[in-house]
Write a protein that holds these residues in place. Structure first.
Motif, PDB file in Angstrom:
ATOM      1  N   ARG A 192       0.847  -1.203   0.000  1.00  0.00           N
ATOM      2  CA  ARG A 192       0.000   0.000   0.000  1.00  0.00           C
ATOM      3  C   ARG A 192       0.878   1.247   0.000  1.00  0.00           C
ATOM      4  NH1 ARG A 192      -3.035  -1.735   5.365  1.00  0.00           N
ATOM      5  NH2 ARG A 192      -0.811  -1.866   5.868  1.00  0.00           N
ATOM      6  N   LEU A 193       0.883   1.955  -1.107  1.00  0.00           N
ATOM      7  CA  LEU A 193       1.645   3.185  -1.273  1.00  0.00           C
ATOM      8  C   LEU A 193       0.744   4.388  -0.998  1.00  0.00           C
ATOM      9  CD1 LEU A 193       3.402   2.374  -4.683  1.00  0.00           C
ATOM     10  CD2 LEU A 193       4.098   1.692  -2.370  1.00  0.00           C
ATOM     11  N   SER A 195       0.616   8.820  -1.282  1.00  0.00           N
ATOM     12  CA  SER A 195       1.125  10.153  -1.603  1.00  0.00           C
ATOM     13  C   SER A 195       0.146  11.181  -1.064  1.00  0.00           C
ATOM     14  CB  SER A 195       1.280  10.357  -3.114  1.00  0.00           C
ATOM     15  OG  SER A 195       2.356   9.610  -3.626  1.00  0.00           O
ATOM     16  N   LEU A 215       6.191   4.574 -11.419  1.00  0.00           N
ATOM     17  CA  LEU A 215       5.310   3.435 -11.179  1.00  0.00           C
ATOM     18  C   LEU A 215       5.019   2.681 -12.466  1.00  0.00           C
ATOM     19  CD1 LEU A 215       2.813   4.950  -8.588  1.00  0.00           C
ATOM     20  CD2 LEU A 215       4.472   3.121  -8.180  1.00  0.00           C
ATOM     21  N   TRP A 223       1.354  -3.461  -6.272  1.00  0.00           N
ATOM     22  CA  TRP A 223       1.202  -2.269  -5.444  1.00  0.00           C
ATOM     23  C   TRP A 223      -0.148  -1.624  -5.703  1.00  0.00           C
ATOM     24  CZ3 TRP A 223       0.196   1.816  -8.608  1.00  0.00           C
ATOM     25  CH2 TRP A 223       0.731   1.778  -9.908  1.00  0.00           C
ATOM     26  N   HIS A 224      -0.589  -0.845  -4.728  1.00  0.00           N
ATOM     27  CA  HIS A 224      -1.772  -0.003  -4.898  1.00  0.00           C
ATOM     28  C   HIS A 224      -1.456   1.354  -4.297  1.00  0.00           C
ATOM     29  CE1 HIS A 224      -6.069   0.819  -5.575  1.00  0.00           C
ATOM     30  NE2 HIS A 224      -5.931   1.628  -4.529  1.00  0.00           N
ATOM     31  N   LEU A 225      -1.765   2.406  -5.040  1.00  0.00           N
ATOM     32  CA  LEU A 225      -1.442   3.769  -4.626  1.00  0.00           C
ATOM     33  C   LEU A 225      -2.692   4.516  -4.173  1.00  0.00           C
ATOM     34  CD1 LEU A 225       0.530   6.239  -4.495  1.00  0.00           C
ATOM     35  CD2 LEU A 225      -0.115   6.688  -6.887  1.00  0.00           C
ATOM     36  N   THR A 226      -2.596   5.157  -3.012  1.00  0.00           N
ATOM     37  CA  THR A 226      -3.626   6.079  -2.531  1.00  0.00           C
ATOM     38  C   THR A 226      -3.067   7.490  -2.618  1.00  0.00           C
ATOM     39  OG1 THR A 226      -4.508   4.445  -0.982  1.00  0.00           O
ATOM     40  CG2 THR A 226      -5.076   6.747  -0.586  1.00  0.00           C
ATOM     41  N   ILE A 227      -3.858   8.400  -3.156  1.00  0.00           N
ATOM     42  CA  ILE A 227      -3.440   9.800  -3.261  1.00  0.00           C
ATOM     43  C   ILE A 227      -4.428  10.665  -2.490  1.00  0.00           C
ATOM     44  CG2 ILE A 227      -3.109  11.753  -4.816  1.00  0.00           C
ATOM     45  CD1 ILE A 227      -2.118   9.840  -6.924  1.00  0.00           C
ATOM     46  N   CYS A 246      -5.203   2.738  -8.330  1.00  0.00           N
ATOM     47  CA  CYS A 246      -5.090   3.989  -7.572  1.00  0.00           C
ATOM     48  C   CYS A 246      -6.432   4.368  -6.949  1.00  0.00           C
ATOM     49  CB  CYS A 246      -4.628   5.128  -8.477  1.00  0.00           C
ATOM     50  SG  CYS A 246      -2.980   4.898  -9.151  1.00  0.00           S
ATOM     51  N   HIS A 264      -1.129   2.484   5.597  1.00  0.00           N
ATOM     52  CA  HIS A 264      -0.295   2.239   4.419  1.00  0.00           C
ATOM     53  C   HIS A 264       1.073   1.699   4.817  1.00  0.00           C
ATOM     54  CE1 HIS A 264      -3.512   4.666   2.693  1.00  0.00           C
ATOM     55  NE2 HIS A 264      -3.164   4.128   1.532  1.00  0.00           N
TER      56      HIS A 264
END
Length: 376
Positions: A192-193, A195, A215, A223-227, A246, A264
């Motif tokens: 869990r990434l 930003s 990325l 991976w999974h990105l949360t912004i 995302c 995260h």
């Protein structure tokens, strides 16, 4: 010395500016830290001298001096005299005329916190603002830089006994309260990434672009990105990232952020042209290792190889390499997360900031006192 009466101003952006930013956050933290140390802080003026174009600064100077005269009259009528005047964030786009004027009028020490200096602005469109900022620095009894890059530029204009390094800090308590041991992402479970950044055109958008390209080179990694963030460039930024990998949470109130960090595994932010990246302090306080850009003061708050990994500013390949290393090594993420939490606890807490600020203002007062003794 304790119990100081401190007059405060922030020519870049006043404390009550409605636009969220790291600058506003840190200014508020400075006031809070000083008050927690037993000092009394009064906002002398909320006048903002920052201008979009250098040609607008002569008019800003006229307005600033009129504001200083108004404040002086009010203070004299009230019988108020601070022990020291503190200005936060002074540079060629946001010179300070109010602090120097009031310091002269009341014969009090003048201190500047977070000053920066760009010699290339000594000529050209910003020459007027550069000269005004230099004049204020020349009058200051103490000047604080928040990272070593600024220290280097300021050293050319200031004697060493008036220049101090004052690392940034935060109230770590809410983040530490939510902190929990990071899990080991097993087979099929994405890392869990996270930003956190405003979505403005310019440097912020470029940071997101570097992140998206890095990325993109790691598309086979899990991976999974949360912004977290919002702003006028949101549509452009969202289009950079694969929607199935995302999550966009928009802007969140500050009180919601500690729980988001805690949920995260790794914080990622290229930090293009950022002074130090307040989010790096928040992430590390939450026990997250970070992958960041080695921009300006970021290496002063992230210990490369210990609390995270840094890549050269704007280097997509370097950022992707650092990110892949931490995506691939859960043990290293865990080790760096523990070190990150300890690093903040030992160096960047509100209490540490309050102690440094008090010593800084005491030094400004001592310098002024010595100068007065020599003059007499």
């Amino acid at each position: 010395m304790s119990g100081l009466r401190i007059a405060f101003t922030a020519p870049m952006k006043p404390l009550d500016d409605p636009r969220p930013s790291g600058d506003r956050t840190f200014a508020r933290l400075i006031v809070r830290a000083l008050e927690s140390a037993g000092h009394t802080v009064r906002v002398a003026s909320r006048f903002a001298s920052w201008r979009q174009a250098g040609s607008e600064l002569p008019e800003a100077k006229v307005a600033a001096l009129a504001e200083a005269a108004r404040v002086e009259a009010d203070w004299r009528a009230e019988g108020y005299r601070p022990d020291v005047f503190l200005t936060y964030h002074l540079y060629h786009k946001a010179p300070d005329w109010i602090g120097p004027a009031l310091s002269n009028a009341f014969d009090i020490p003048y201190a500047v916190m977070e000053a920066s200096r760009a010699p290339k602005r000594a000529t050209g469109d910003w020459a007027f603002g550069f000269a005004a900022a230099d004049a204020a620095l020349g009058q200051a009894d103490a000047v604080g830089a928040i990272h070593r890059a600024d220290m280097g530029c300021l050293a050319a204009a200031l004697p060493p006994d008036r220049l101090y390094l004052l690392p940034p800090f935060l109230d770590a308590t809410p983040f530490q309260a939510q902190h929990r041991i990071q899990r080991d992402a097993g087979d099929g479970v994405p890392v869990r990434l996270l930003s956190v950044g405003m979505m403005r055109h310019g440097d912020k958008t470029q940071s997101y672009r570097v992140l998206a390209e890095a990325l993109g080179r790691l598309s086979t990694r899990n991976w999974h990105l949360t912004i977290v963030g919002d702003g006028p460039a949101r549509a452009e930024i969202e289009a950079l990232f694969p929607p199935h990998r995302c999550s966009f949470l928009g802007a969140l109130p500050p009180e919601d952020l500690p729980a988001v960090y805690a949920d995260h595994d790794l914080f990622v932010w290229p930090a293009i042209r950022e002074a130090f990246g307040f989010v790096f302090l928040e992430a590390q306080a939450s026990g997250l290792p970070v992958v960041g850009g080695a921009t300006f003061g970021v290496p002063d708050v992230v210990v490369d190889g210990e609390t995270g990994l840094l890549a050269p500013e704007g280097d997509v390949e370097g950022f992707a390499t650092a990110l892949q290393r931490l995506l691939s090594d859960a043990d290293l993420r865990q080790q760096m997360g523990v070190a990150a939490s300890r690093h903040i606890r030992e160096r960047h807490t509100l209490e540490a900031g309050a102690a440094r600020l008090t010593a800084f203002l005491d030094a400004a007062i001592a310098t002024r006192s010595k100068a007065g003794a020599r003059a007499s």
